[in-house]
Design a protein around this motif. Sequence first.
Motif, PDB file in Angstrom:
ATOM      1  N   ARG A 116       6.874  22.007  75.393  1.00  0.00           N
ATOM      2  CA  ARG A 116       7.421  21.691  74.069  1.00  0.00           C
ATOM      3  C   ARG A 116       7.504  22.949  73.199  1.00  0.00           C
ATOM      4  O   ARG A 116       8.476  23.141  72.460  1.00  0.00           O
ATOM      5  CB  ARG A 116       6.569  20.625  73.386  1.00  0.00           C
ATOM      6  CG  ARG A 116       6.806  19.211  73.914  1.00  0.00           C
ATOM      7  CD  ARG A 116       6.161  18.172  73.022  1.00  0.00           C
ATOM      8  NE  ARG A 116       4.720  18.185  73.156  1.00  0.00           N
ATOM      9  CZ  ARG A 116       4.038  17.432  74.032  1.00  0.00           C
ATOM     10  NH1 ARG A 116       4.695  16.613  74.837  1.00  0.00           N
ATOM     11  NH2 ARG A 116       2.721  17.478  74.082  1.00  0.00           N
ATOM     12  N   GLU A 117       6.484  23.791  73.287  1.00  0.00           N
ATOM     13  CA  GLU A 117       6.487  25.026  72.512  1.00  0.00           C
ATOM     14  C   GLU A 117       7.641  25.934  72.924  1.00  0.00           C
ATOM     15  O   GLU A 117       8.303  26.548  72.072  1.00  0.00           O
ATOM     16  CB  GLU A 117       5.150  25.752  72.694  1.00  0.00           C
ATOM     17  CG  GLU A 117       3.978  25.046  72.035  1.00  0.00           C
ATOM     18  CD  GLU A 117       2.637  25.651  72.408  1.00  0.00           C
ATOM     19  OE1 GLU A 117       1.664  25.431  71.673  1.00  0.00           O
ATOM     20  OE2 GLU A 117       2.553  26.334  73.465  1.00  0.00           O
ATOM     21  N   THR A 118       7.879  26.017  74.212  1.00  0.00           N
ATOM     22  CA  THR A 118       8.979  26.845  74.703  1.00  0.00           C
ATOM     23  C   THR A 118      10.320  26.340  74.186  1.00  0.00           C
ATOM     24  O   THR A 118      11.144  27.119  73.685  1.00  0.00           O
ATOM     25  CB  THR A 118       9.000  26.863  76.243  1.00  0.00           C
ATOM     26  OG1 THR A 118       7.765  27.377  76.726  1.00  0.00           O
ATOM     27  CG2 THR A 118      10.145  27.716  76.764  1.00  0.00           C
ATOM     28  N   LEU A 119      10.550  25.050  74.290  1.00  0.00           N
ATOM     29  CA  LEU A 119      11.814  24.487  73.826  1.00  0.00           C
ATOM     30  C   LEU A 119      11.977  24.672  72.326  1.00  0.00           C
ATOM     31  O   LEU A 119      13.084  24.929  71.832  1.00  0.00           O
ATOM     32  CB  LEU A 119      11.890  23.007  74.197  1.00  0.00           C
ATOM     33  CG  LEU A 119      11.895  22.706  75.704  1.00  0.00           C
ATOM     34  CD1 LEU A 119      11.925  21.200  75.936  1.00  0.00           C
ATOM     35  CD2 LEU A 119      13.081  23.375  76.391  1.00  0.00           C
ATOM     36  N   SER A 120      10.864  24.562  71.585  1.00  0.00           N
ATOM     37  CA  SER A 120      10.906  24.772  70.142  1.00  0.00           C
ATOM     38  C   SER A 120      11.267  26.214  69.811  1.00  0.00           C
ATOM     39  O   SER A 120      12.102  26.483  68.944  1.00  0.00           O
ATOM     40  CB  SER A 120       9.550  24.411  69.524  1.00  0.00           C
ATOM     41  OG  SER A 120       9.530  24.707  68.139  1.00  0.00           O
ATOM     42  N   ALA A 121      10.634  27.157  70.508  1.00  0.00           N
ATOM     43  CA  ALA A 121      10.920  28.573  70.268  1.00  0.00           C
ATOM     44  C   ALA A 121      12.360  28.914  70.631  1.00  0.00           C
ATOM     45  O   ALA A 121      13.030  29.680  69.933  1.00  0.00           O
ATOM     46  CB  ALA A 121       9.958  29.444  71.068  1.00  0.00           C
TER      47      ALA A 121
END
Length: 217
Positions: free
Chosen positions: A69-74
């Motif tokens: 989720r963090e990767t997709l957000s970034a």
Amino acid sequence: MKPVSLVGIRSALIVAPHPDDETIGAHGLIRALKRQGARIHLVVATDGAGSHPGSSRWPRRRLVAERKRETLSAMRTVGVKAEDVRFLGFPDGRLSELSVKLRRTLRREIATIRKCNLIVIPARDDDHPDHRAVAAAIPSSGTRTLHYLVWPHRKIRSGRASHGLRLGLGTALKRGAIRRYRTQMGGITDDPNGFAISRKELTAFARPVEHFREAQR
């Protein structure tokens, strides 16, 4: 140091050993490519579960899901769509022993990307073994290749970068994108031996210039 030329780049593959390496190593580059209309494909090799093995509140499954989720957000901060991000799910910290399977998988991923004319990968002399394993696993293809360095080697003097990309206002955007990785910014507090990006490291990661070495493959 020469400026990075992005002329003619219409499709690029970014390969990250762990979720966040793409943001640390090439956030500004990705942003610049997207602004000129290039399509970005991101491949994340490991599941990222090795950062906090001693956390009871963040067992492996939860941590892996959050790091995705963090990767997709970034990546949303630079306009990369979720459909263009692939998580390979290799075990964090074990890429060296899985080099044959890693190479085969990355070869297959590269083959699926049509008209890719830029590959961005870790430096071969990065201090982290997973980073070196990814760099070694990318098959020779003749495609233009840029190498980014995340962790300078502690015993070997890393080669100097040959090209630079000035971020300007994008420096603050990159810093904000790195902070979206809350699990890596001290957000997990019940593992005393867990990894956390320090203030000094954040400053180093969000420099106003991104550095790359260029090699023709």
